[in-house]
Design a protein around this motif. Structure first.
Motif, PDB file in Angstrom:
ATOM      1  N   SER A  38       0.797  -1.227   0.000  1.00  0.00           N
ATOM      2  CA  SER A  38       0.000   0.000   0.000  1.00  0.00           C
ATOM      3  C   SER A  38       0.830   1.277   0.000  1.00  0.00           C
ATOM      4  O   SER A  38       0.308   2.329  -0.385  1.00  0.00           O
ATOM      5  N   ILE A  39       2.079   1.200   0.424  1.00  0.00           N
ATOM      6  CA  ILE A  39       2.926   2.398   0.433  1.00  0.00           C
ATOM      7  C   ILE A  39       3.952   2.327  -0.691  1.00  0.00           C
ATOM      8  O   ILE A  39       3.908   3.120  -1.638  1.00  0.00           O
ATOM      9  N   LEU A  40       4.858   1.368  -0.616  1.00  0.00           N
ATOM     10  CA  LEU A  40       5.941   1.298  -1.599  1.00  0.00           C
ATOM     11  C   LEU A  40       5.424   0.924  -2.984  1.00  0.00           C
ATOM     12  O   LEU A  40       5.794   1.549  -3.992  1.00  0.00           O
ATOM     13  N   GLY A  41       4.574  -0.107  -3.056  1.00  0.00           N
ATOM     14  CA  GLY A  41       4.053  -0.512  -4.362  1.00  0.00           C
ATOM     15  C   GLY A  41       3.238   0.577  -5.017  1.00  0.00           C
ATOM     16  O   GLY A  41       3.381   0.846  -6.221  1.00  0.00           O
ATOM     17  N   ARG A  42       2.371   1.213  -4.248  1.00  0.00           N
ATOM     18  CA  ARG A  42       1.555   2.303  -4.791  1.00  0.00           C
ATOM     19  C   ARG A  42       2.413   3.482  -5.213  1.00  0.00           C
ATOM     20  O   ARG A  42       2.171   4.109  -6.252  1.00  0.00           O
ATOM     21  N   ALA A  43       3.430   3.817  -4.418  1.00  0.00           N
ATOM     22  CA  ALA A  43       4.316   4.930  -4.769  1.00  0.00           C
ATOM     23  C   ALA A  43       5.066   4.650  -6.065  1.00  0.00           C
ATOM     24  O   ALA A  43       5.271   5.561  -6.885  1.00  0.00           O
ATOM     25  N   PHE A 172       3.533  -8.467  -6.878  1.00  0.00           N
ATOM     26  CA  PHE A 172       3.181  -7.184  -7.497  1.00  0.00           C
ATOM     27  C   PHE A 172       4.273  -6.148  -7.269  1.00  0.00           C
ATOM     28  O   PHE A 172       4.617  -5.380  -8.179  1.00  0.00           O
ATOM     29  N   TYR A 173       4.820  -6.100  -6.060  1.00  0.00           N
ATOM     30  CA  TYR A 173       5.860  -5.117  -5.736  1.00  0.00           C
ATOM     31  C   TYR A 173       7.070  -5.283  -6.641  1.00  0.00           C
ATOM     32  O   TYR A 173       7.572  -4.302  -7.212  1.00  0.00           O
ATOM     33  N   HIS A 174       7.547  -6.506  -6.795  1.00  0.00           N
ATOM     34  CA  HIS A 174       8.741  -6.717  -7.610  1.00  0.00           C
ATOM     35  C   HIS A 174       8.451  -6.516  -9.102  1.00  0.00           C
ATOM     36  O   HIS A 174       9.315  -6.054  -9.848  1.00  0.00           O
ATOM     37  N   ALA A 175       7.232  -6.842  -9.543  1.00  0.00           N
ATOM     38  CA  ALA A 175       6.869  -6.574 -10.933  1.00  0.00           C
ATOM     39  C   ALA A 175       6.840  -5.068 -11.207  1.00  0.00           C
ATOM     40  O   ALA A 175       7.353  -4.588 -12.233  1.00  0.00           O
ATOM     41  N   PHE A 274       9.703   9.611  -8.379  1.00  0.00           N
ATOM     42  CA  PHE A 274       9.479   8.564  -7.386  1.00  0.00           C
ATOM     43  C   PHE A 274       9.607   9.116  -5.967  1.00  0.00           C
ATOM     44  O   PHE A 274       8.876   8.693  -5.063  1.00  0.00           O
ATOM     45  N   ILE A 275      10.516  10.069  -5.766  1.00  0.00           N
ATOM     46  CA  ILE A 275      10.632  10.689  -4.449  1.00  0.00           C
ATOM     47  C   ILE A 275       9.352  11.454  -4.120  1.00  0.00           C
ATOM     48  O   ILE A 275       8.794  11.338  -3.020  1.00  0.00           O
ATOM     49  N   GLY A 276       8.864  12.237  -5.079  1.00  0.00           N
ATOM     50  CA  GLY A 276       7.620  12.971  -4.854  1.00  0.00           C
ATOM     51  C   GLY A 276       6.433  12.049  -4.662  1.00  0.00           C
ATOM     52  O   GLY A 276       5.552  12.320  -3.840  1.00  0.00           O
ATOM     53  N   SER A 277       6.385  10.953  -5.404  1.00  0.00           N
ATOM     54  CA  SER A 277       5.294  10.002  -5.257  1.00  0.00           C
ATOM     55  C   SER A 277       5.310   9.350  -3.879  1.00  0.00           C
ATOM     56  O   SER A 277       4.250   9.152  -3.268  1.00  0.00           O
ATOM     57  N   LEU A 278       6.501   9.036  -3.367  1.00  0.00           N
ATOM     58  CA  LEU A 278       6.595   8.435  -2.034  1.00  0.00           C
ATOM     59  C   LEU A 278       6.139   9.416  -0.957  1.00  0.00           C
ATOM     60  O   LEU A 278       5.386   9.057  -0.041  1.00  0.00           O
ATOM     61  N   ILE A 279       6.569  10.677  -1.063  1.00  0.00           N
ATOM     62  CA  ILE A 279       6.150  11.693  -0.094  1.00  0.00           C
ATOM     63  C   ILE A 279       4.626  11.857  -0.133  1.00  0.00           C
ATOM     64  O   ILE A 279       3.954  11.890   0.905  1.00  0.00           O
ATOM     65  N   PHE A 280       4.076  11.943  -1.325  1.00  0.00           N
ATOM     66  CA  PHE A 280       2.630  12.133  -1.473  1.00  0.00           C
ATOM     67  C   PHE A 280       1.865  10.929  -0.930  1.00  0.00           C
ATOM     68  O   PHE A 280       0.838  11.084  -0.254  1.00  0.00           O
ATOM     69  N   THR A 281       2.344   9.711  -1.224  1.00  0.00           N
ATOM     70  CA  THR A 281       1.656   8.509  -0.779  1.00  0.00           C
ATOM     71  C   THR A 281       1.650   8.395   0.745  1.00  0.00           C
ATOM     72  O   THR A 281       0.639   8.021   1.354  1.00  0.00           O
ATOM     73  N   VAL A 282       2.786   8.716   1.369  1.00  0.00           N
ATOM     74  CA  VAL A 282       2.851   8.664   2.838  1.00  0.00           C
ATOM     75  C   VAL A 282       1.887   9.672   3.448  1.00  0.00           C
ATOM     76  O   VAL A 282       1.146   9.365   4.387  1.00  0.00           O
ATOM     77  N   LEU A 283       1.861  10.891   2.921  1.00  0.00           N
ATOM     78  CA  LEU A 283       0.935  11.902   3.438  1.00  0.00           C
ATOM     79  C   LEU A 283      -0.513  11.501   3.203  1.00  0.00           C
ATOM     80  O   LEU A 283      -1.374  11.685   4.070  1.00  0.00           O
ATOM     81  N   ASP A 284      -0.785  10.947   2.030  1.00  0.00           N
ATOM     82  CA  ASP A 284      -2.152  10.532   1.707  1.00  0.00           C
ATOM     83  C   ASP A 284      -2.612   9.406   2.622  1.00  0.00           C
ATOM     84  O   ASP A 284      -3.767   9.370   3.069  1.00  0.00           O
ATOM     85  N   THR A 285      -1.706   8.471   2.922  1.00  0.00           N
ATOM     86  CA  THR A 285      -2.077   7.309   3.727  1.00  0.00           C
ATOM     87  C   THR A 285      -2.270   7.657   5.191  1.00  0.00           C
ATOM     88  O   THR A 285      -3.207   7.186   5.846  1.00  0.00           O
ATOM     89  N   PHE A 286      -1.383   8.501   5.730  1.00  0.00           N
ATOM     90  CA  PHE A 286      -1.398   8.781   7.160  1.00  0.00           C
ATOM     91  C   PHE A 286      -1.977  10.154   7.487  1.00  0.00           C
ATOM     92  O   PHE A 286      -1.770  10.655   8.593  1.00  0.00           O
TER      93      PHE A 286
END
Length: 355
Positions: A38-43, A172-175, A274-286
């Motif tokens: 939900s975090i890394l794969g989605r990001a 899914f993550y590795h794909a 990818f850095i921006g996507s990770l930041i956005f995903t973490v904020l969106d999730t939490f």
């Protein structure tokens, strides 16, 4: 910076490959799987779509707001033609044939987008791509026969990879990570080819490039086609990740989110997506635990303003500034008390000395 990007990117890829195996040692099993999927794969999935925008902006000077729509074209093409989707529209192809068809549709849409916006730049390019994206969104939203209107198409579960279930978080993550790595290193290679160098020349001075005999328009359309293919890869993975697709996934909110990811990460290099996507995903999730679920836009807006005000070139700009501060050598004093610095003899004569 680009010459040093590949070694650091390989190191980061190695860490990401090992991370799903390390997380269970650091977190409980449920949380480790949650972070992996939900975090890394989605990001990673949304980072691929954001990277298509970053590619156009960084190396071509074109900022397109239609990349999420192009990703949606790939997702809807997959959902329409693959077997097992609900409701069944065509449903005659397996994933081995439906996925290439979806990528072909996204590439064709990217080429069409480049041809339509061929003579526009800056704010006019933004408005044209946004208008086309919203037009396609409204058409899909109101079409029942092919796109099932508001409800969309469900049950797109993904293929079986070497007998492994694609719904498995690790599979899914590795794909997704493998797809992102291939596209990322493909961009780093492409921008060093003659096509990539001409594209960067068009970004800097299109008239001079045209005077050298290059077809500026064809290179620009081809760049939109490459970006369309990248966005299509993200759209296919996003559709499988969400087990379907609906018009809301390509609406105005999703379009703006992709732009925010690209700007937060930084438009100076593809890794910024990818850095921006990770930041956005973490904020969106939490967001619900950090601030308030209903105030998510306020939270992401404050984070966006903070990063842009501190560093206009995004998170990668912050990292570059920190690296320069840590590696900076103290400059020696030019003059020490009690010491006379030697100077080369003056070439002036006594008569030429100023009063």
């Amino acid at each position: 910076m680009r010459s040093r990007a590949a070694p650091w990117s390989l190191l980061g890829l190695a860490v990401l490959l090992a991370l799903p195996w390390l997380l269970p040692q650091l977190l409980p099993q449920g949380q480790a799987q949650f972070w992996t999927a939900s975090i890394l794969g989605r990001a990673i999935v949304f980072g691929i779509i954001a990277m298509s925008l970053t590619f156009l902006a960084t190396y071509g000077g074109f900022v397109s707001l239609a990349q999420m729509m192009i990703a949606g074209i790939a997702g809807y093409t997959l959902a329409i033609f693959v077997e097992g989707a609900v409701p069944r529209v065509v449903g005659l192809l397996g994933y081995g044939a439906a996925i290439p068809l979806a990528l072909l549709a996204a590439t064709a849409m990217g080429i069409l987008m480049g041809a339509i916006s061929l003579r526009s730049r800056d704010i006019y390019l933004l408005m044209i791509t946004l208008a086309l994206g919203m037009g396609v969104f409204r058409f899909i939203e109101t079409n029942i026969a092919w796109f099932n209107g508001y409800e969309g198409i469900r049950n797109v579960v993904g293929p079986s990879l070497f007998g492994l279930d694609f719904r498995n978080a690790l599979v899914f993550y590795h794909a997704a990570l493998g797809t992102a790595a291939l596209l990322y290193f493909g961009i780093l290679y492409l921008v060093k080819t003659p096509f990539g160098l001409v594209l960067q020349g068009i970004r800097d001075n299109p008239r001079r490039v045209a005077a050298l005999g290059y077809a500026v328009g064809l290179h620009r359309i081809a760049a939109f086609g490459v970006a369309g293919f990248i966005a299509g890869c993200g759209g296919v993975l996003s559709t499988i990740y969400n087990i379907g697709i609906s018009p809301g996934s390509i609406g105005l909110g999703a379009t703006v989110n992709i732009l925010i990811m690209s700007v937060i990460g930084g438009l100076g290099h593809p890794i910024g997506a990818f850095i921006g996507s990770l930041i956005f995903t973490v904020l969106d999730t939490f967001a619900a635990t950090i601030y308030d679920r209903d105030r998510f836009n306020t939270l992401i807006g404050l984070a966006f303003l903070a990063i842009v005000l501190v560093s206009p070139d995004g998170a990668i700009g912050v990292g570059a500034r920190l690296r320069r501060l840590l590696t900076a050598q103290p400059r020696p004093a030019s003059r020490v008390c009690g010491e006379v610095r030697s100077r080369p003899p003056s070439t002036r004569t006594a008569k030429e000395e100023p009063p």
